[in-house]
Design a protein around this motif. Structure first.
Motif, short mmCIF file in Angstrom:
data_model
loop_
_atom_site.label_atom_id
_atom_site.label_comp_id
_atom_site.label_asym_id
_atom_site.label_seq_id
_atom_site.Cartn_x
_atom_site.Cartn_y
_atom_site.Cartn_z
N ASN A 1 0.83 -1.21 0.00
CA ASN A 1 0.00 0.00 0.00
C ASN A 1 0.85 1.25 0.00
OD1 ASN A 1 -3.20 -0.32 0.55
ND2 ASN A 1 -2.11 -2.10 1.32
N ILE A 2 1.94 1.26 0.77
CA ILE A 2 2.82 2.44 0.79
C ILE A 2 3.47 2.65 -0.57
CG2 ILE A 2 4.94 3.37 1.78
CD1 ILE A 2 4.17 2.03 4.41
N ALA A 3 3.92 1.56 -1.20
CA ALA A 3 4.54 1.68 -2.52
C ALA A 3 3.53 2.19 -3.55
CB ALA A 3 5.10 0.33 -2.96
N LEU A 4 2.31 1.65 -3.53
CA LEU A 4 1.29 2.13 -4.46
C LEU A 4 0.92 3.58 -4.19
CD1 LEU A 4 -1.11 -0.97 -4.66
CD2 LEU A 4 0.46 -0.15 -6.42
N GLY A 5 0.92 3.95 -2.90
CA GLY A 5 0.61 5.33 -2.56
C GLY A 5 1.63 6.31 -3.10
N LEU B 1 3.53 5.77 -5.71
CA LEU B 1 3.53 5.73 -7.17
C LEU B 1 2.25 6.31 -7.78
CD1 LEU B 1 5.05 2.18 -7.82
CD2 LEU B 1 6.18 4.39 -8.11
N SER B 2 1.16 6.32 -7.01
CA SER B 2 -0.13 6.74 -7.57
C SER B 2 -0.13 8.15 -8.15
CB SER B 2 -1.23 6.63 -6.50
OG SER B 2 -1.45 5.29 -6.15
N PRO B 3 0.48 9.16 -7.50
CA PRO B 3 0.46 10.50 -8.11
C PRO B 3 1.14 10.54 -9.47
CG PRO B 3 1.12 10.64 -5.81
CD PRO B 3 1.12 9.19 -6.17
N PHE B 4 2.04 9.59 -9.74
CA PHE B 4 2.69 9.53 -11.05
C PHE B 4 1.92 8.65 -12.02
CE2 PHE B 4 5.82 10.11 -7.68
CZ PHE B 4 6.51 11.23 -8.11
N LEU B 5 1.28 7.59 -11.49
CA LEU B 5 0.58 6.65 -12.36
C LEU B 5 -0.78 7.18 -12.82
CD1 LEU B 5 1.31 3.25 -10.56
CD2 LEU B 5 2.40 4.17 -12.61
N ILE B 6 -1.48 7.88 -11.93
CA ILE B 6 -2.84 8.34 -12.27
C ILE B 6 -2.84 9.26 -13.49
CG2 ILE B 6 -4.80 9.71 -11.46
CD1 ILE B 6 -4.34 8.56 -8.69
N PRO B 7 -1.97 10.29 -13.57
CA PRO B 7 -1.98 11.11 -14.80
C PRO B 7 -1.65 10.31 -16.05
CG PRO B 7 -0.80 12.23 -13.04
CD PRO B 7 -1.04 10.84 -12.56
N ALA B 8 -0.72 9.34 -15.93
CA ALA B 8 -0.38 8.52 -17.10
C ALA B 8 -1.56 7.67 -17.54
CB ALA B 8 0.83 7.64 -16.78
N ILE B 9 -2.27 7.08 -16.56
CA ILE B 9 -3.43 6.25 -16.90
C ILE B 9 -4.54 7.10 -17.51
CG2 ILE B 9 -5.26 4.82 -15.92
CD1 ILE B 9 -3.23 3.86 -13.84
N VAL B 10 -4.77 8.27 -16.92
CA VAL B 10 -5.80 9.16 -17.47
C VAL B 10 -5.43 9.59 -18.89
CG1 VAL B 10 -6.90 11.41 -17.22
CG2 VAL B 10 -6.57 9.96 -15.23
N LEU C 1 -3.87 5.37 0.55
CA LEU C 1 -3.06 4.15 0.44
C LEU C 1 -1.87 4.19 1.39
CD1 LEU C 1 -3.05 3.62 -3.44
CD2 LEU C 1 -4.17 2.19 -1.73
N ILE C 2 -1.18 5.32 1.47
CA ILE C 2 -0.02 5.41 2.35
C ILE C 2 -0.45 5.30 3.82
CG2 ILE C 2 1.85 6.91 3.13
CD1 ILE C 2 2.01 8.03 0.32
N MET C 3 -1.53 5.96 4.19
CA MET C 3 -2.01 5.86 5.56
C MET C 3 -2.42 4.43 5.90
SD MET C 3 -4.23 9.39 6.11
CE MET C 3 -4.79 8.82 7.71
N ARG C 4 -3.07 3.75 4.98
CA ARG C 4 -3.45 2.35 5.22
C ARG C 4 -2.21 1.48 5.37
NH1 ARG C 4 -4.85 -2.49 2.49
NH2 ARG C 4 -6.66 -3.52 3.44
N GLY C 5 -1.20 1.71 4.53
CA GLY C 5 0.03 0.94 4.65
C GLY C 5 0.73 1.18 5.97
N MET C 6 0.81 2.44 6.40
CA MET C 6 1.42 2.75 7.69
C MET C 6 0.64 2.11 8.83
SD MET C 6 2.30 6.79 7.03
CE MET C 6 2.68 7.07 8.75
N ALA C 7 -0.69 2.13 8.74
CA ALA C 7 -1.52 1.56 9.80
C ALA C 7 -1.33 0.04 9.89
CB ALA C 7 -2.99 1.90 9.55
N MET C 8 -1.31 -0.63 8.75
CA MET C 8 -1.16 -2.08 8.77
C MET C 8 0.23 -2.48 9.26
SD MET C 8 -3.18 -3.22 5.30
CE MET C 8 -3.39 -4.91 5.85
N THR C 9 1.25 -1.71 8.90
CA THR C 9 2.60 -1.98 9.42
C THR C 9 2.64 -1.78 10.92
OG1 THR C 9 3.52 -1.24 7.31
CG2 THR C 9 5.02 -1.39 9.17
#
Length: 277
Positions: free
Chosen positions: A199-203, A205-214, A246-254
């Motif tokens: 989740n942290i890794a996806l969080g 990467l998401s700001p970079f991946l979302i514009p590319a996907i859009v 995503l980053i907050m969820r990853g931090m919480a699960m860790t």
């Protein structure tokens, strides 16, 4: 029971208010758009009311571990409200709209360097985009990104300094992680660590991946019409909120995995002490 219903109702009202905020602040909203917004607000409010009004969890995670969901809601609400104020400034400018727009311009230009998330959002626009639209996207992206970074810093403070979520007692994994089954696929510690890191890794990467996907989707279907203030507000807010969540969820699960490991170590130490006695 009464306090639970009151709490669930207040949360449902705030969620509905989140959805209708842009429509309340922006002029010239069509009746069809208002009907769609009210429909989304109604279903979201019903979901929150049922979730928090019930003693048993369903899909909302960390509902009994404040301020996790409160911080996430505050972040998305501040983003939507701030962008709505800036958009309203185009029709009814005042000192507050000018302040937020200036803040967004300063932050957007500061973050708008090569390969930054804000630069990728600007590059997502079509080549014939007007300078006003480019400036609006840069301003909105910068302000939303600032809100996400501040929220992430506050949550990190709660986790690392205040010892969230154990500072107010025990942590119920079943209530706070209803979609996580601890009885399947072996030990929960490696799974929690793996899911948290993913989740942290996806969080990140998401700001970079979302514009590319859009951008890729826009080449196949009709591009997103960001000149519409409503579309711009929700697109930029989602772009900033999804990585934060995503980053907050990853931090919480860790953090939950660390708590389980510490409890196991204490239990093992107590068992060894009993054996020696």
């Amino acid at each position: 029971m009464l306090s639970r219903i009151i709490g669930a109702s207040s949360r449902a009202f705030l969620v509905a208010l989140l959805f209708v905020t842009p429509a309340l602040m922006l002029p010239l909203i069509s009746s069809d758009a208002i009907e769609i917004i009210l429909l989304f607000a109604f279903f979201a409010a019903c979901l929150v009311l049922i979730e928090y009004g019930s003693a048993y969890p369903s899909i909302i995670e960390f509902r009994d571990a404040p301020p996790f969901n409160r911080l996430r809601f505050l972040a998305i609400f501040l983003a939507v409200f701030s962008l709505s104020v800036i958009a309203r400034g185009q029709f009814a400018p005042n000192a507050f709209t000018s302040f937020l727009q200036t803040l967004g311009i300063v932050v957007g230009e500061f973050i708008d360097f090569p390969y930054s998330p804000v630069r990728l959002m600007v590059l997502m626009l079509p080549s014939d985009a007007s300078p006003d639209l480019i400036q609006a996207v840069r301003t909105s992206s910068g302000l939303s990104y600032l809100i996400s970074l501040l929220t992430l810093a506050i949550f990190y403070f709660y986790v690392r300094i205040l010892g969230w979520p154990a500072r107010k007692g025990g942590f119920n994994v079943w209530i706070n992680l209803p979609l996580f089954d601890p009885t399947t696929r072996g030990d929960v510690l490696p799974r929690l660590h793996r899911d948290g890191r993913l989740n942290i890794a996806l969080g990140f990467l998401s700001p970079f991946l979302i514009p590319a996907i859009v951008g890729m989707v826009s080449d196949l279907i009709d591009p997103i019409y960001l000149e519409d203030p409503m579309t711009l507000i929700w697109t930029i807010s989602a772009w900033a909120f999804i990585p934060l969540s995503l980053i907050m969820r990853g931090m919480a699960m860790t953090r939950v995995a660390e708590m389980i490991r510490e409890n196991r170590e204490r239990a093992y130490a107590a068992a060894r002490t009993m054996q020696t006695v």
